[in-house]
Design an enzyme around this catalytic site. Structure first.
Site, PDB file in Angstrom:
ATOM      1  N   CYS A 164     -85.068  86.406 -25.251  1.00  0.00           N
ATOM      2  CA  CYS A 164     -84.383  87.194 -24.236  1.00  0.00           C
ATOM      3  C   CYS A 164     -85.307  87.818 -23.190  1.00  0.00           C
ATOM      4  O   CYS A 164     -84.846  88.546 -22.320  1.00  0.00           O
ATOM      5  CB  CYS A 164     -83.524  88.253 -24.922  1.00  0.00           C
ATOM      6  N   HIS A 292     -83.201  97.177 -21.033  1.00  0.00           N
ATOM      7  CA  HIS A 292     -82.756  95.961 -21.733  1.00  0.00           C
ATOM      8  C   HIS A 292     -81.394  96.268 -22.354  1.00  0.00           C
ATOM      9  O   HIS A 292     -80.479  95.474 -22.231  1.00  0.00           O
ATOM     10  CB  HIS A 292     -83.785  95.541 -22.770  1.00  0.00           C
ATOM     11  N   HIS A 326     -74.903  90.184 -22.719  1.00  0.00           N
ATOM     12  CA  HIS A 326     -76.325  89.856 -22.821  1.00  0.00           C
ATOM     13  C   HIS A 326     -76.493  88.360 -22.533  1.00  0.00           C
ATOM     14  O   HIS A 326     -76.126  87.526 -23.353  1.00  0.00           O
ATOM     15  CB  HIS A 326     -76.831  90.213 -24.219  1.00  0.00           C
TER      16      HIS A 326
END
Lengths: 409, 274
Positions: A164, A292, A326
Site C-alpha cells: 500500500c 494513511h 483504501h
C-alpha cells in the site's frame, strides 16, 4: 541543502468518486462518499467497497487488447481523463519518448484475470484456458507496460510493488532516477483494482469493516477496500514555478511485523522526518497532513503516535479513505493528487464517516471540511511488510526559488 | 556517470552454489553443470519463521545474507531502532514474485467459501522478502520492490544505482525468480531458480570486486549472450539470470562492456572494471 523539487506538470484521478479530477474534487467538497455495499462479482461479503463504475463494459481493443483485464481497463480509463495523454505527448515531443520514465505502483496488478482462469481450468488436464494471457494481465509489470505503451513511451519502465505504499514510492523513485540522469521527466502512477484475492484476503485477516470505514473514530473496526487509478507527470521545477511541487520524500522500513504496524509508529515517524528534512521544512510549517488512515484500530493508533511524535497535536490532519476506500497500491498517488487539489483549491478535507474522535488518539484530526489557503501538505502511505513513505508537497507561489534549484540537473 | 563499487555478491542457482564456488564457472575456467541447487537455508530467519516461509522468500534472503556476510557494516543508526544489527538500503527485483503463494490463493478462491489463508495473503505481496529481511536484520532503511518482466535485473540495477547516488549510501540489490507451479508454469516458463545479490557502494572502495558505470542505451544494441551453453540456458530461462553476463564480467576481473536486456529492444550498458 534542500533537494531540487519536482513539479507536477499534469495529473489525473479515477476512483469510486468518478472519472477525472473534477469528480474527486466535487465529492471531496460535497462530502459524498464513493463507498457502497459490496456487490463485486459473486462475492457475497458483508463489507463496503469503493468501486469504479463501468469497467465491465469497457474492454481494451486493438493493439493493446492482450492487456485486457480489470486492472488495465482501469489504467486506461485513468489515462484518458483530464487531458493527461495530451500533456504527456507534449512532454514526449520535448524530452523524447526514451527520456520519460514510467513508474507505476500496484499491489495485485491483474491477478483477477488469473482468478477467473483458475475457475475455467480444463477438467482433465488442469490447464488454464487458452485465452488467459499471464504476461499482459496478471504479471506485476503488466500495468506499467500497458501504461508506457498507451502513452507511447520507450524509456525506463517498471512496476513498483510495495503493497500500500507502492504509488507513493513511485514519486521517490522518479526523483532518484531523474537525479541519476536515467530520464528527464517521469510518469508516476498507481493502479489497483478490486479482486477476490484482496477482498477475501483482508476478510481472512479480519481487517475489513462491515460498515463504511471510519478513520480515527472511537468505534473504527477496519478498512473499506477500494480501487483507483492515478497518474502524474513530473518534471524539474523552473524559476518562478507556480505549479504544485514535490518538495521532499521519506522512506523507511518498520522492521517489526509483516502485517501489524510498529505500535509506536517508529518507521512512519522516520519517513515523515526524512520528507521534512529533504525539503528543509520544519513540522510547524506544514499546514495539513493527509493520513494513511485506513481505519483499522491498530494502524490508526500507530500512525497517530507517529504524527504526534513528529508534529504534536496542532497540525490539522485527516484521512480521505472514507471517500475512496483504501485503494491499496493506488492509495499513494490518489492521496498525493488529493493533496495537489487541496493546495490548488485551498481545501482541507475532513474525515468522512467519522463522528466520534477516538479520545485515546492525539493527532489534530479534522472531521469537517475547511476552506483555507494551504502552502505545505504531507501525504502518508504505509503497507504490509512494514513499508513507509511520506511525500511533502508545496504550492510554489509561497516559496521563493532557492539557491541552486534551477541549476544543471 | 559516477562509478559504483560492487563490494560483495551473493548467488544461488543450480550449479552456482554461492559466490566463492561459482567464480571459476562464471570466469570461464570450468564448464557450467546444472547440478541440483542446495537448499537455501536463510539462517538469518528465526527457526519458527523459517518453517512458515516459502522457497521464494528463503532463496531471496539466502543470497542477501551471503552478500552481507562478506562485509562488515556499522549497525543501523536509526534513532528509534533499538536492535538494528545492519544498516543497508535494499532493492528487491523479481518478475513473478511468489507464484507458489499466488497459486494457492487462486486455488482457494475456486473452493466453496473461498478459504484464503491469512498467512498466504500477507505473503502474497511483492515486497514479502523485503519485509522478512528488514524484520530479521532490524534494519529500518528504505527498501523498494519492483518488477519489469524480463528486464527486471536491469531495472533493479538502475534503481539500486539511483538510490545509492541519491542517498550516498550502500544499497543491496537482490534479484530472484523461481519456476512457477502448474498450471501457471504453462504460461510462464522459468527453467530453474536463480537469485543474485549485489552490494553497491557509491564510494569506490579499495577492496571492491568491481567498479560499474551505467548508461541507458535504447539504441537497440542487442543484449549479450553467453558462450557457455549451460549458462546461456539459465540466462534465457530465468529473468533474474539475465544479469549473468554482469556476474561473469565481475568474476573475470577484466575491463569489459556488458549489455543487459531492459525490456523489449531496450538495453542497459554497463562498463565493468576490476
Amino acid at each position: 541543502m534542500a533537494i531540487k523539487p519536482l513539479a507536477i506538470a499534469a495529473c489525473t484521478l479515477t476512483n469510486a468518486l468518478g472519472r477525472g479530477l473534477a469528480a474527486s474534487l466535487r465529492a471531496l467538497r460535497e462530502g459524498e462518499s464513493g463507498l457502497q455495499s459490496c456487490d463485486f462479482e459473486d462475492a457475497p461479503l458483508d463489507t463496503w467497497i469503493g468501486q469504479v463504475a463501468g469497467l465491465e463494459e469497457e474492454p481494451l481493443r486493438g493493439e493493446l487488447a492482450p492487456f485486457d483485464c480489470r486492472n488495465n481497463r482501469l489504467a486506461r480509463l485513468g489515462l484518458e481523463q483530464d487531458g493527461f495523454g495530451a500533456a504527456v505527448r507534449v512532454a514526449r515531443d520535448r524530452y523524447g519518448p526514451d527520456r520519460i520514465g514510467v513508474f507505476v505502483g500496484t499491489s495485485t496488478s491483474g491477478i483477477g484475470a488469473t482468478e477467473h482462469a483458475y475457475r475455467q481450468r480444463d477438467p482433465i488436464t488442469g490447464s488454464l484456458p487458452a485465452t488467459f494471457d499471464y504476461q499482459h494481465t496478471h504479471n506485476v509489470f503488466s500495468v506499467a507496460d500497458f501504461t508506457r505503451r498507451w502513452l507511447g513511451l520507450t524509456g525506463a519502465a517498471m512496476a513498483i510493488s510495495t503493497a500500500c505504499s507502492s504509488s507513493a514510492k513511485a514519486f521517490a523513485t522518479a526523483w532518484r532516477q531523474m537525479r541519476a540522469g536515467f530520464c528527464d521527466a517521469a510518469v508516476v502512477g498507481g493502479v489497483d483494482s478490486l479482486c477476490l484475492t484482496t477482498l477475501y484476503g483482508f476478510k481472512a485477516l479480519g481487517l475489513a469493516s462491515t460498515r463504511p470505514c471510519r478513520p480515527w473514530d472511537v468505534d473504527r473496526d477496519g478498512l473499506s477496500i477500494g480501487e483507483g487509478a492515478g497518474f502524474a507527470l513530473l518534471e524539474w521545477t523552473k524559476p518562478n514555478d507556480d505549479r504544485v511541487l514535490l518538495l521532499g520524500y521519506g522512506e523507511s522500513s518498520d522492521a517489526y511485523h509483516m502485517t501489524a504496524a510498529h505500535p509506536e509508529g517508529a518507521g512512519a515517524a522516520l519517513a515523515m522526518q526524512q520528507a521534512l528534512a529533504r525539503a528543509e521544512i520544519l513540522p510547524a510549517q506544514v499546514d495539513y497532513i493527509n493520513l494513511h488512515g485506513t481505519a483499522t484500530p491498530l494502524n490508526d493508533a500507530a500512525e497517530d503516535r507517529a504524527v504526534a511524535q513528529v508534529f504534536g497535536s496542532a497540525t490539522p490532519c485527516s484521512s480521505t479513505k472514507g471517500w475512496t476506500g483504501h485503494t491499496l497500491g493506488a492509495a499513494g498517488v490518489t492521496e498525493a493528487v488529493f493533496v495537489y487539489l487541496c493546495l490548488e483549491q485551498g481545501l482541507m478535507p475532513g474525515t468522512l464517516n467519522t463522528h466520534r474522535r477516538d479520545p485515546r488518539l492525539g493527532a489534530g484530526i479534522v472531521l469537517e471540511n475547511r476552506e483555507q489557503p494551504l502552502r505545505l501538505a504531507l501525504s502518508n502511505s504505509f503497507g504490509f511488510g512494514g513499508t513507509n513513505c511520506s511525500l511533502l508537497f508545496g504550492h510554489s507561489p509561497s516559496f521563493p526559488v532557492r539557491e541552486g534549484w534551477g541549476e544543471g540537473e | 556517470m559516477n562509478p559504483l563499487a560492487i563490494e560483495a555478491v551473493g548467488l544461488m542457482a543450480p550449479g552456482l552454489a554461492g559466490w566463492p564456488a561459482s567464480q571459476a564457472v562464471l570466469a570461464g575456467q570450468r564448464p557450467y553443470a546444472a547440478e541440483p541447487m542446495p537448499a537455501a537455508m536463510a539462517t538469518l530467519l528465526p527457526a519458527n519463521e523459517r518453517r512458515r516461509v516459502t522457497a521464494t522468500i528463503k532463496l531471496a534472503l539466502q543470497v542477501a545474507q551471503e552478500a552481507m556476510a562478506q562485509v562488515a557494516l556499522p549497525p543501523d543508526p536509526s534513532p528509534s531502532n533499538g536492535r538494528g544489527e545492519l544498516s543497508v538500503r535494499t532493492v528487491f527485483a523479481s518478475s513473478g514474485g511468489d507464484s507458489e503463494i499466488l497459486d494457492k490463493i487462486c486455488v482457494a478462491l475456486t473452493q466453496p467459501d473461498r478459504p484464503v489463508s491469512p498467512t498466504h495473503f500477507h505473503q502474497s505481496v511483492h515486497n514479502t522478502p523485503a519485509g522478512y529481511w528488514s524484520i530479521a536484520t532490524g534494519c529500518m532503511q528504505p527498501s523498494l520492490s519492483l518488477a519489469a518482466y524480463d528486464g527486471s535485473f536491469a531495472a533493479g540495477l538502475r534503481e539500486a544505482a539511483a538510490l545509492a547516488w541519491a542517498d550516498q549510501a550502500r544499497v543491496l540489490l537482490v534479484v530472484y525468480d523461481l519456476p512457477m507451479p502448474f498450471p501457471l508454469a504453462e504460461r510462464r516458463q522459468i527453467v530453474a531458480p536463480f537469485a543474485a545479490a549485489l552490494l553497491l557502494n557509491p564510494v569506490p572502495t579499495v577492496d571492491r570486486l568491481a567498479l560499474l558505470r551505467l548508461a541507458s542505451d535504447a539504441s537497440g544494441q542487442p543484449a549479450d549472450r553467453l558462450d557457455d551453453a549451460g549458462l546461456e540456458w539459465l540466462r534465457v530461462g530465468n529473468p533474474a539470470a539475465r544479469g549473468l553476463p554482469l556476474l561473469c564480467a565481475i568474476a573475470r576481473r577484466v575491463v569489459e562492456r556488458v549489455t543487459l536486456p531492459a525490456g523489449d529492444d531496450a538495453t542497459l550498458r554497463v562498463e565493468v572494471e576490476p
